[in-house]
Enzyme design. Structure first.
Site, mmCIF file in Angstrom:
data_model
loop_
_atom_site.group_PDB
_atom_site.id
_atom_site.type_symbol
_atom_site.label_atom_id
_atom_site.label_comp_id
_atom_site.label_asym_id
_atom_site.label_seq_id
_atom_site.Cartn_x
_atom_site.Cartn_y
_atom_site.Cartn_z
ATOM 1 N N ASP A 176 0.863 -1.178 0.000
ATOM 2 C CA ASP A 176 0.000 0.000 0.000
ATOM 3 C C ASP A 176 0.908 1.240 0.000
ATOM 4 O OD1 ASP A 176 -2.423 1.598 0.407
ATOM 5 O OD2 ASP A 176 -1.650 1.895 2.429
ATOM 6 N N ASP A 224 -1.865 -0.637 6.105
ATOM 7 C CA ASP A 224 -2.183 -0.223 7.477
ATOM 8 C C ASP A 224 -3.575 0.378 7.643
ATOM 9 O OD1 ASP A 224 -1.797 2.070 6.048
ATOM 10 O OD2 ASP A 224 -0.602 3.097 7.567
ATOM 11 N N ASP A 230 -7.331 -1.765 3.584
ATOM 12 C CA ASP A 230 -6.389 -2.848 3.276
ATOM 13 C C ASP A 230 -6.755 -4.160 3.970
ATOM 14 O OD1 ASP A 230 -4.732 -1.010 1.857
ATOM 15 O OD2 ASP A 230 -3.907 -0.326 3.764
#
Length: 450
Positions: A127, A329, A333
């Site tokens: 990410d 995080d 996600d």
């Protein structure tokens, strides 16, 4: 709306329930996680399966020895040597030692199967926001439109954003605080639209804070007045947060993602450990994603992806036979973390992401992932090394027993001694120091614009 933790100072508060528990947005996210958990079957160690199956052959060999030689001493010598004891003891000890080693360096690994998968991983999916970039982005500017002031836009954006622990939301709240803007709770209920933005009402008017897709496409807000400026900032690689009040665009918040100081070094080391492919995912616009990917040397990235699209990408990579690690995080996600072979999150991440992940970085330092991978690979190597030692020693003892070269007492003593030696070999890794290549990592100064 009445939120958890509300206190009644005086009088009586009557609460009307408008949604059942299983209809709330959080409940839907939890449902996705519960369904995804079924995708992670427990992996039994090959060594343990072998240990269970080999016991019968030990008895069979002992019986055949007695049948052919008629010598009970030889039969007893063979019977007292067993592969399964050391195999079943050494495997969990090696895994436990690996987990403890990682924990000492701020890496919490939640199970032995993740050590095995981590050692084999060849694709890392990252990410962007809060993972490869700083957990707190930089607010470059706030540009108002349609008669609204800069302070008004920032104040009310912070007022609704403070309810959600996302890096961008935290940055908006910090910017308002630094500017000395007070934002009292003057809004009504706050609705978090997953991966899109936030909606509420202030002074009877609907306020939206979120992505371009959410504001312009889903809600139908006109953007003609701001398009030239939006395009200019987007082309320069900035992320943009849109704020609307009523049915018009009130302003845009220009956001700059600062690279984590260790990101480039981390990606370089990751490839040195055998990772063939790194993929970056982000909900940001393509220009911002391209800019970050270029600076980090990442060739493959996907921009403007929603949570379900992240899951699709991970499934597609896994279907082609790769072992995938997902690092993220945020709430967005969570499902992707669960669908990956190994999900990694940060201590500063959303609670649901920390719950969903398989490995948690307790200090948020990306280079800890390198250590986790190193420990995982060493742990699996140790298990294989112990297996070869166990097979070699015990096969030799059985051979000596068949030849009558050792007594049952010596056979039992040597067998138990070798089992203890294997156990100690597993535990001694707890005192092993970090490799030089990891220990030598120095965190460079904070980078500026990217």
């Amino acid at each position: 709306m009445v939120y958890a933790g509300t206190e009644v100072e005086e009088g009586v508060l009557t609460v009307k329930t408008i949604n059942a528990a299983n209809e709330t947005r959080v409940a839907k996210i939890i449902k996705v996680i519960e369904e995804s958990e079924g995708l992670k079957a427990d992996v039994q160690s090959h060594a343990e399966r072998l240990a269970d199956g080999i016991v019968a052959y030990t008895f069979l060999l002992s019986g055949l020895t007695y049948a052919f030689t008629g010598n009970p001493v030889k039969a007893a010598s063979v019977l007292l040597v067993d592969y399964s004891c050391a195999i079943k003891l050494s495997t969990p000890l090696a895994i436990m030692a690996g987990m403890l080693r990682a924990a000492k360096e701020g890496v919490l690994i939640k199970g032995g199967r993740f050590i095995e998968k981590m050692s084999k991983a060849d694709v890392f999916v990252m990410d962007k926001t809060g993972t490869l970039t700083e957990a707190l982005p930089d607010i470059v500017d706030v540009i108002p439109f349609n008669g609204f002031s800069k302070d008004y836009v920032l104040r009310h954006a912070a007022c609704v954003e403070e309810h959600f622990p996302h890096p961008v939301a935290n940055a908006v709240v910090k910017k308002a605080k630094d500017a000395g803007l007070l934002h009292e709770e003057v809004h009504s209920d706050v609705e978090y639209v997953l991966a899109h933005g936030i909606a509420s009402r202030i002074g009877g008017r609907r306020i939206l804070v979120g992505s371009r897709h959410f504001v312009f496409e889903d809600e139908g807000i006109k953007s003609d007045i701001a398009e030239p400026m939006i395009k200019d900032f987007a082309d320069k690689g900035y992320s943009i947060l849109y704020v609307t009040i009523g049915n018009e665009l009130a302003g845009i918040i220009i956001i700059e993602d600062l690279l984590r100081s260790e990101s480039q070094r981390f990606l370089q080391m990751l490839k040195e450990t055998g990772v063939k492919r790194v993929v970056m995912l982000t909900g940001d616009n393509n220009a911002a994603a391209k800019n970050i990917a270029k600076n980090l040397g990442i060739d493959e990235y996907y921009a403007e992806v929603l949570p379900d699209r992240k899951v699709e990408i991970i499934k597609g990579i896994k279907d082609r036979g790769h072992v995938v690690v997902m690092v993220g995080d945020g709430i967005n996600d969570s499902a992707a973390l669960l669908h990956a072979d190994v999900g990694i999150s940060m201590r500063h991440g959303a609670d649901i992401a920390k719950e969903a992940c398989d490995i948690l970085l307790l200090d948020g330092d990306l280079t800890r992932i390198i250590y986790a991978r190193m420990v995982s690979q060493e742990t699996m190597s140790l298990i294989k090394e112990n297996f070869r030692y166990i097979v070699g020693v015990n096969t030799a003892l059985i051979g000596f027993g068949l030849l009558g070269a050792i007594t049952p007492a010596v056979s039992a003593f040597m067998h138990n001694t070798s089992t203890i030696a294997v156990a100690l070999n597993c535990l001694k890794t707890l005192k092993k120091k970090r490799r030089t290549c990891y220990g030598a990592i120095k965190r460079p100064a904070r980078q500026g614009k990217v």
